[in-house]
Structures are given as structure tokens and as C-alpha cells.
Design an enzyme around this catalytic site. Structure first.
Site, PDB file in Angstrom:
ATOM      1  N   GLU A 196       0.858  -1.183   0.000  1.00 55.44           N
ATOM      2  CA  GLU A 196       0.000   0.000   0.000  1.00 55.44           C
ATOM      3  C   GLU A 196       0.901   1.242   0.000  1.00 55.44           C
ATOM      4  O   GLU A 196       1.209   1.769  -1.034  1.00 55.44           O
ATOM      5  CB  GLU A 196      -0.965  -0.002   1.186  1.00 55.44           C
ATOM      6  CG  GLU A 196      -1.973  -1.139   1.080  1.00 55.44           C
ATOM      7  CD  GLU A 196      -3.299  -0.838   1.762  1.00 55.44           C
ATOM      8  OE1 GLU A 196      -3.876   0.239   1.554  1.00 55.44           O
ATOM      9  OE2 GLU A 196      -3.766  -1.716   2.509  1.00 55.44           O
ATOM     10  N   GLU A 224      -1.553  -0.527  13.381  1.00 53.54           N
ATOM     11  CA  GLU A 224      -2.752  -0.235  12.603  1.00 53.54           C
ATOM     12  C   GLU A 224      -4.018  -0.587  13.381  1.00 53.54           C
ATOM     13  O   GLU A 224      -4.993   0.139  13.355  1.00 53.54           O
ATOM     14  CB  GLU A 224      -2.722  -1.055  11.307  1.00 53.54           C
ATOM     15  CG  GLU A 224      -3.972  -0.895  10.467  1.00 53.54           C
ATOM     16  CD  GLU A 224      -3.850  -1.564   9.119  1.00 53.54           C
ATOM     17  OE1 GLU A 224      -3.030  -2.490   9.004  1.00 53.54           O
ATOM     18  OE2 GLU A 224      -4.564  -1.147   8.198  1.00 53.54           O
TER      19      GLU A 224
END
Ligand code: BGC
Length: 879
Positions: A462, A736
């Protein structure tokens, strides 16, 4: 009294800037307490040091982002300025030291060089092309500038020496809209006689694979390209330009592959010695192909480049259960390895990277489809060979090294930390070491994720400019580092991509590699919230002016989607992404209804647009959007709030949104909502229940409900899920998800298990504003509020911030039954100090102040024993 650190726009290095009339900012080093500016004067000096123009004395108290008073800069022109200021006295300060700015190439017509591409086939992730050309310098040179950009990522050499110290230049922008160029002063590198320019251009973000699920390649183009323009001014005043054109030559370099996600391979045996020096025989090299280029897209940088900012040495070299050699750097970081092997030609050293270990082996599953593997093939000179990849970066704390010739020693390799080279501006300290480590983790998460664009994470497939992540983290980011330049640049792209969208939907990631046209609350709301936060923190009204059309377009779009009922409930939402109840495989399946989040953000964005319209002088729009915000608030209350104050998503985030976005019309409802939020926090045993949306709000919401000590309990909880749980698990960055690593040491089975995501680090803003008590009250901290709220058994806390006006600090300590609050206020600013005993707020001016009150800890929970066992490095001390 002295005027210091004169700045141009948000530049720390004002060489090759893009603004012809850069706004000026300065600070005053004041030995006189309470100093406030009443007037200033700016003068411009010519090359000989004589005064060329002056603003004359300008009455005004502003010393930050003041309009440029001189004639506009022309391309390539330098201008030296000096500033002096008046306070209350009749005499001004002495003139500041001279500060020089130089304009870049301001008009498309300033470029005569052509974009050149390799005249040979380019394999995907194949060898990185090298470009070169020789030229003559006839006479002594007065000054020389190299203007450079690429389709891809470049490194430059002049006469065998690296030009500049940038990493992954020209950086990552929405290349269809804006392509940055850099300006280098290369005067000292030129010599009379033969000279040579050399460049490597890798795919970088321009052509490389980007995005998850296999991603896409060639998003902006399918050829790498180079644009260089060397401008030489001889001592006799004559000028000469050497630019890329059809005369350049090109060949595959020794970097045989380079990919941001997968890593880099370098075969040192293939490196042609002296290729970037004059006299090299390039007859076997291919010709280049000039390509058309839209020069209106070329822009100068708004902020600092990516650089190598730190070096970290290994703390241990381990042997894994399967017999692998694993190096531990003690800190999860972003960058790459620099290695120093010595061995025979053809020996291949392989470096694999990971953030965590699982069962003693590299935990690479969270990287998904990013290989994160670098390879170096030795030349075998008999000497130590030093190598560091150039066109990739990894997020890692651990590296697995195989193929090393001989015994690997800690001094054989170094981790090189890379990120946007921003100025550190924020510090926090307190008596609870776990909280200090949490704060350090936020710093490292920011360092790892401000790599030219603000990204979600730095390691897996990502590393994208996810809008929602920045939206929630912007207040924290702007305290910790001066990110005005980085975010000014990024927001230009956000706006450009948003306004170019056929449905006027801001992309989920910027630069947009997904192309999804998916309107999503809290993510798309970056277009209103981030400019507003930057205005609050940096006082840049022009930024609001520039972003305004995008802000309005978004709110209009939401109004259209919501229809007459003003409830935005018709689209898929990411909601309170990754709250702790979200199952590993469904990050958006959270306790708080996504539609509720969406309508709450609709109200917030409409309110921001109304306020901004007013600031920009459009009273009619201010009224219209203010009215809209009121109506959305009423619609929210009708749909989601019972008359007595229950919120339809009976969750921590549901109440935090309702309270913090001011969505409860009636004070009684607000009281009930605060009580219910508190009950929910108690009921969960002080475990956090929020995701990306609720985390930045919950502690403030509890304070608003009068429950500061409950906020502290939540902050200081250590069992999973909580802010401190990752710290007790040895985290050195923000994760995260609350449980990226499970209590048994296994990696969460979900897809979203990065160990370096700043979003949940948004709590740090509360540490600064509320625990230490240092908050902005007027744009750019022109006025501050110092309102510390001690608690949680802490015995001291302190925040320091380099505001645009100078160093501000707020802190407190508890000693012998007394609360001692100390405050530092920069010159030309004021602070409102509000003590927790409820005494009347006091306004103070610049200087150091101390307040003492009796301390009543009655309502405060008992101090927890300090937790000491966590690994990692200490944060740098505040100035
Ligand atoms: C990213 C997040 C992002 C989210 C939204 C993830 O893959 O890492 O941080 O905001 O997607 O869908």
C-alpha cells in the site's frame, strides 16, 4: 531584541522556490518580557549589498506569513532581505541578518531541455537506465544551477560526484496534474574543461506497481524519463544551458531491478567505472528518445525533500529457530540497509525485511504482496564494498541476511532512516514511562509515514496517501513536525484530483492509484478538515483560499447525496474503521453505524465551510453553509438521538462524535450523552472501543463530559485493547489495529495488520493539548490556551512546541501538595492560562511564567506502579 530566522513561505531551504511573491515570516528573540510587535520594515538588498527597495515602516502586529513587500521575483532571481521590527519602544530592533531567496523556473517557457526516455526496450522492474552526456566549460563559472525532474525516481551525478542528497526525487505527486522539479546549486562541482552529467532513473512511483491485490503498473506513463537543465553563468556574465536532448546516451545500469514494494537488486560487477565522469567511452550506449512534455505541470517544491535523516545500528544479531541470521535494530523504522560486505566476485547477499518476528522468524505475512527484498552481488575487489539501495524503502525492525561472506558483525550494516526532512517542532514528556514510549511511537509512526506524501503504512503493498488517515492525524502531525510544506503540496494534489473527478468525489488515496469514485465519510472529509487544521496550527489563510473550491464542492456533493432528508445513508462507509470489535477479516464492520458517522461528518464539514467562507469574506456563503450545518445537525438529532440523549449507535464513537461535533442541540441531551459515554467506558473496563474516527475524539469527549479522570483511566489502561497495550508488547511504532499483535505473540490473522500506522496515534494531540495543556487558540498559536488537566496519578507532564512565533511550552508538576504550572509564551503572542482550580483565566504575554495552586487529588485514581520493561530507543530531548 533581535529579528531572527526569516522564512519565505513554508520553505526551510529557499532555493528554487515557485512563489514570485513569497510571504515572509520572522521571529523575534526578545529579552524584554511581554513583547508585542507594533510595526515592521522589510528591505531588499542588491547583489552588492546596497538597499534596492524598502517597505518603509508598516504598522502591523503580524510577523507570520506577511505579504511580500518587494517587486515580484523573476525566474532564477535571487533576493536578499532584512527585517526589523518595532515593539512598544520608539527604536526598532537592529536589522536582521541577510536572508536570501532564489526563484526557480517560474514559467513553462523557461524550460528549453527536453524530456528524454531510454531508446531501448524497458522491462517492468527491469534494469534501471543510466543517462549521460559530456559538455565543455570554457571559462570560470560564477554560478550554476541544475534543474531536474523525472518520470520515475532519479539520482544525479556531476563529474562523478552525487548531486544533492535527496532520496526518491522528484517525489510523489499526482503526476497528471503536477510534476515537481528540484533546483541544485552545482557551482562548485563544475570545472573548466570537460564535464559530465549522469543520471539513474528508476520506475519509482511513476511507473512502478502500486496498490494492493496485485496493484497496477504504469499508472502515469509507461516510459521512464529524465528532464535536466543545467544553467551556467560565467564570471563574465555570459550564460549557457546544457539540457537533456537527443544528444544524450543511455544504457542499463548495474541496478538490475528496482521496485518500491519489492526491493532492489544491484550487480556491482556490472557497474561501468567512471560512467558519470568525462572521458568515458559511451559509444556502445544507445541514443535517447526525446518525448513531448506538458511543461505547465512542472512545479517547484512546497516543502522539504525526502532525505536520510538518521542512522540506526543493530542491537542484536539472532539465529532463528530455522537457522536464519536475523538482525534486530531495536526500533521499527522506515528506510533501508547500508551494508559493508567483503568477499569474492558474484557473492550474492540477500536482505529481507519485516517489522516483527513470529515464532522467532521474520513475520512477513503482513507485507502481503510486497517482497521487501534487496540483493547485492559483490564486485569482489578484495576491499570492503559499501552499498545501500536507492530506489526502494522498507518498513522494518528486523532484517534477515543471507549469503553474507564470512561472519556477519553488527558494524557490517546500518539502518538508514528516510523520510521528508521536516523540522521537529513538538515534544512531550511526563512521569509515566509507558506514556512517553507511546508518544515516541507516534513520532516514529509519523517519521515512517511522511515519506513525501502522508501514507497509511510504509511496509506492505500500500504505502498510499490514504485520506482518512491523514484527516485524523493532522492535528498531531502539525504539532510534532513542521509539515506545512509537505501537506501544502499534498493538499494541492487532493484538490486537483478531487475537482477532476467526474463525480466530484475526493479519492480515497492521493495520488489516486485506485480510481474508485467512492464517496466515503471521514476519508473524503480530508478536503475540509485538513486545511482547517493547518489554518489553526500554521495560520495560513492562503491555503484555505486555495482549497476552498474543493471544500465547497465536497459539501455540495454530500448534500446532493443526502437529499432533502439531509441524512447521508446511501453509500458503503468505512465507518469507525478498525474499532476493536471489527473482526480480523472485516475492518469496516464496527460497532458504530457508518451512516451515523457519515451524517456527523456532513455536519462538521458544512460547519467548516461556513467558517472558512466567513474568513474569506463571503458572508452569503458563510450563512448558507452555516444554515446547512444547523439543518444537518437537526436531522442527525432526529434520526440518531433520543430526546433524552441516547445515541443510536450506543458506542464510544457514537457519543464522542455527537459531543465533539456539537450534534446535540439540548444541554440536557449533552449531559446524558456524556454520562452514557462514561458508562460505556466503565462497562468495557476502560478498554478502548474506538477506531480511526472515534480515537481522536474520545478523550476530549470525556473531558467535555466532566470525566477527565475517566479519560486518564482509558489512556493508562494496559490490557488489550488499549493505548498502552502495544507498548507493553514492545511496540516501537503505532499499530494499525489495537491488536496487530495478539497477547500470545501471534500476528493478528487479518489483512490489516501493519505495525506502523499513525492513525490511532491521533491521541497524542490530546496529550499535548490537555495532559500538558498547550493548545492553539488563534491561528498559528498567535494566542494559546494553557489549560492543563492533571490526573491519572501522573506527577508531571510537559509539552514544548516550536510555534511560528517561537518556542512555547506548558507543563506542570505536583510537589508537596502544590500544583506548579509553568508556561513559556513566545514573543508577539499571548496565552490564556486556566488552572484546574477553576480560578479566573489569566492572560499572559511573552516570557516565562509560573503559577502555584494547592493540589487536591481527591477525585484522582491512585497512581499505578511505573512499568519499566519495554525495549526501544529514547526520544530526543526537547530544546
Ligand atoms: C489502509 C488504511 C485505510 C483503509 C481504508 C487500508 O488498507 O491501510 O489505513 O484508511 O485501508 O479502507
Amino acid at each position: 531584541m533581535q529579528v531572527i530566522s526569516v522564512r519565505f513561505e513554508h520553505h526551510d531551504e529557499p532555493l528554487g522556490i515557485g512563489e514570485p511573491s513569497p510571504r515572509l515570516s520572522w521571529r523575534v528573540a526578545a529579552d524584554e518580557p511581554g513583547w508585542l510587535q507594533t510595526a515592521y520594515e522589510v528591505r531588499g538588498l542588491d547583489d552588492a549589498g546596497a538597499v534596492a527597495w524598502t517597505s518603509g515602516r508598516v504598522d502591523g502586529d503580524e510577523s507570520h506569513l506577511v505579504p511580500w513587500p518587494g517587486p515580484p521575483l523573476r525566474s532564477r532571481r535571487r533576493q536578499t532581505v532584512q527585517v526589523r521590527a518595532w515593539g512598544g519602544a520608539a527604536e526598532p530592533t537592529p536589522w536582521s541578518g541577510p536572508h536570501t531567496v532564489e526563484a526557480g523556473l517560474l514559467a513553462p517557457g523557461d524550460w528549453s531541455a527536453e524530456l528524454v526516455t531510454p531508446g531501448v526496450d524497458e522491462q517492468p522492474e527491469g534494469p534501471v537506465p543510466a543517462f549521460r552526456r559530456e559538455f565543455q566549460i570554457e571559462r570560470p563559472v560564477r554560478r550554476a544551477r541544475l534543474y531536474a525532474t523525472a518520470h520515475g525516481a532519479y539520482e544525479l551525478w556531476l563529474n562523478g560526484a552525487r548531486v544533492g542528497d535527496h532520496v526518491l526525487a522528484p517525489g510523489w505527486t499526482s503526476y497528471h496534474h503536477r510534476l515537481r522539479y528540484q533546483t541544485y546549486d552545482v557551482t562548485a562541482a563544475l570545472r573548466v574543461g570537460g564535464n559530465a552529467l549522469g543520471a539513474l532513473v528508476a520506475e519509482g512511483w511513476y511507473r512502478g506497481r502500486l496498490g494492493f491485490d496485485g496493484g497496477r503498473r504504469d499508472i502515469w506513463g509507461d516510459r521512464t524519463g529524465l528532464l535536466l537543465q543545467l544553467e551556467v553563468e560565467y564570471e563574465d556574465g555570459a550564460t549557457e544551458v546544457v539540457g537533456t536532448d537527443g544528444s544524450w546516451r543511455c544504457a542499463p545500469s548495474a541496478t538490475t531491478s528496482a521496485s518500491i514494494y519489492d526491493g532492489e537488486t544491484h550487480d556491482a560487477r556490472r557497474a561501468p567505472g567512471g560512467w558519470a565522469e568525462p572521458g568515458f567511452d559511451d559509444t556502445t550506449w544507445a541514443a535517447v528518445l526525446p518525448q513531448p512534455l506538458d511543461r505547465t505541470r512542472l512545479v517547484a517544491p512546497d516543502g522539504p525533500p525526502v532525505r536520510r535523516t538518521d542512522l540506526v545500528q543493530p542491537v542484536a544479531i539472532l539465529t532463528s529457530p530455522s537457522g536464519k541470521t536475523i538482525v534486530d535494530f531495536g526500533q521499527n523504522l522506515v528506510g533501508r540497509l547500508r551494508i559493508r560486505p567483503r568477499g569474492s566476485a558474484g557473492t550474492e547477499v540477500v536482505l529481507r525485511h519485516a517489522e516483527v518476528l513470529e515464532d522467532g522468524e521474520l513475520g512477513i505475512r503482513p507485507l502481503r504482496q510486497a517482497k521487501a527484498e534487496d540483493r547485492y552481488i559483490l564486485r569482489g575487489t578484495g576491499e570492503v564494498e559499501e552499498w545501500e539501495p536507492s530506489f526502494t524503502f522498507h518498513g522494518f525492525r528486523y532484517a534477515e541476511v543471507s549469503g553474507w561472506p564470512g561472519q556477519l558483525r553488527p558494524e557490517d550494516l546500518t539502518a538508514v532512516v528516510c523520510h521528508s526532512d521536516m523540522r521537529r517542532t513538538g515534544w512531550f514528556s511526563c512521569s509515566e514511562p509507558l506514556l512517553e514510549r507511546l508518544h515516541d511511537n507516534v513520532i516514529w509512526a509519523m517519521r515512517g509515514n511522511f515519506l513525501d506524501v502522508p501514507t497509511d503504512c510504509p511496509q506492505r503493498d500500500e504505502r498510499l496517501g490514504w485520506t482518512g488517515d491523514l484527516q485524523v492525524f493532522a492535528p498531531t502531525a502539525s504539532f510534532l513536525y513542521d509539515c506545512a510544506g509537505v501537506l501544502t503540496s499534498w493538499l494541492r494534489d487532493v484538490r486537483a484530483e478531487h475537482l477532476a473527478s467526474p463525480t466530484r468525489t475526493p479519492p480515497l488515496v492521493v495520488p489516486d492509484v485506485l480510481g474508485w469514485e467512492m464517496p466515503t465519510a471521514a476519508w473524503a472529509d480530508v478536503v475540509t478538515v485538513a486545511p482547517w487544521v493547518l489554518y489553526e496550527r500554521y495560520g495560513d489563510l492562503e491555503l484555505l483560499r486555495r482549497q476552498y473550491d474543493s471544500m465547497v464542492a465536497w459539501v455540495d456533493r454530500v448534500a446532493e447525496m443526502a437529499g432533502p432528508g439531509l441524512l447521508w445513508d446511501r453509500h458503503f462507509q468505512l465507518g469507525d474503521w478498525l474499532d476493536p470489535t471489527a473482526p480480523p477479516e472485516a475492518a469496516a464492520d464496527t460497532r458504530t453505524d457508518g451512516a451515523l458517522v457519515a451524517t456527523a461528518y456532513f455536519a462538521r464539514s458544512a460547519r467548516i465551510v461556513s467558517t472558512v467562507a466567513g474568513l474569506l469574506g463571503d458572508q452569503e456563503a458563510a450563512k448558507r453553509y452555516g444554515g446547512l450545518a444547523d439543518e444537518v445537525r437537526a436531522a442527525f438529532a432526529r434520526e440518531y438521538v433520543t430526546p433524552s440523549g441516547r445515541v443510536a449507535s450506543d458506542s464510544q464513537t457514537g457519543y464522542a462524535l455527537a459531543l465533539r461535533f456539537d450534534l446535540l442541540p439540548d444541554p440536557e441531551q449533552r449531559r446524558r450523552a456524556g454520562d452514557r459515554l462514561t458508562e460505556l467506558v466503565h462497562a468495557r473496563g476502560y478498554h478502548i472501543g474506538t477506531g480511526f474516527v472515534g480515537t481522536p475524539l474520545i478523550a476530549d469527549a470525556l473531558v467535555e463530559a466532566g470525566e477527565t479522570q475517566v479519560a486518564y483511566r482509558l489512556l493508562l489502561e494496559r490490557t488489550c485493547p488499549s493505548f498502552l497495550y502495544p507498548v507493553t508488547m514492545g511496540a516501537t511504532t503505532v499499530w494499525e489495529r489495537w491488536d496487530s499483535m495478539l497477547p500470545d505473540g501471534r500476528i493478528n490473522p487479518g489483512e490489516m495488520t501493519s505495525f506502523n500506522h499513525y492513525a490511532l496515534g491521533a491521541i497524542a494531540d490530546w496529550l499535548h493539548r490537555t495532559v500538558a495543556g498547550l493548545a492553539p487558540d488563534a491561528p498559528g498559536y498567535r494566542r494559546m490556551t494553557v489549560r492543563p488537566l492533571p490526573g491519572g496519578g501522573l506527577t508531571h507532564a510537559r509539552a514544548v512546541h516550536e510555534t511560528p512565533y517561537g518556542t512555547a511550552a506548558a507543563g506542570w508538576s505536583i510537589m508537596d501538595g502544590e500544583l506548579i504550572v509553568s508556561v513559556t509564551v513566545p514573543p508577539n503572542t499571548t496565552a490564556m492560562v486556566e488552572l484546574p482550580d477553576g480560578s479566573a483565566p489569566a492572560e499572559v504575554r511573552s516570557g516565562d511564567h509560573e503559577f502555584r495552586i494547592a493540589y487536591h487529588p481527591d477525585r484522582y485514581p491512585p497512581a499505578r506502579p511505573p512499568h519499566t520493561a519495554w525495549p526501544g530507543t529514547a526520544d530526543e530531548p526537547a530544546p
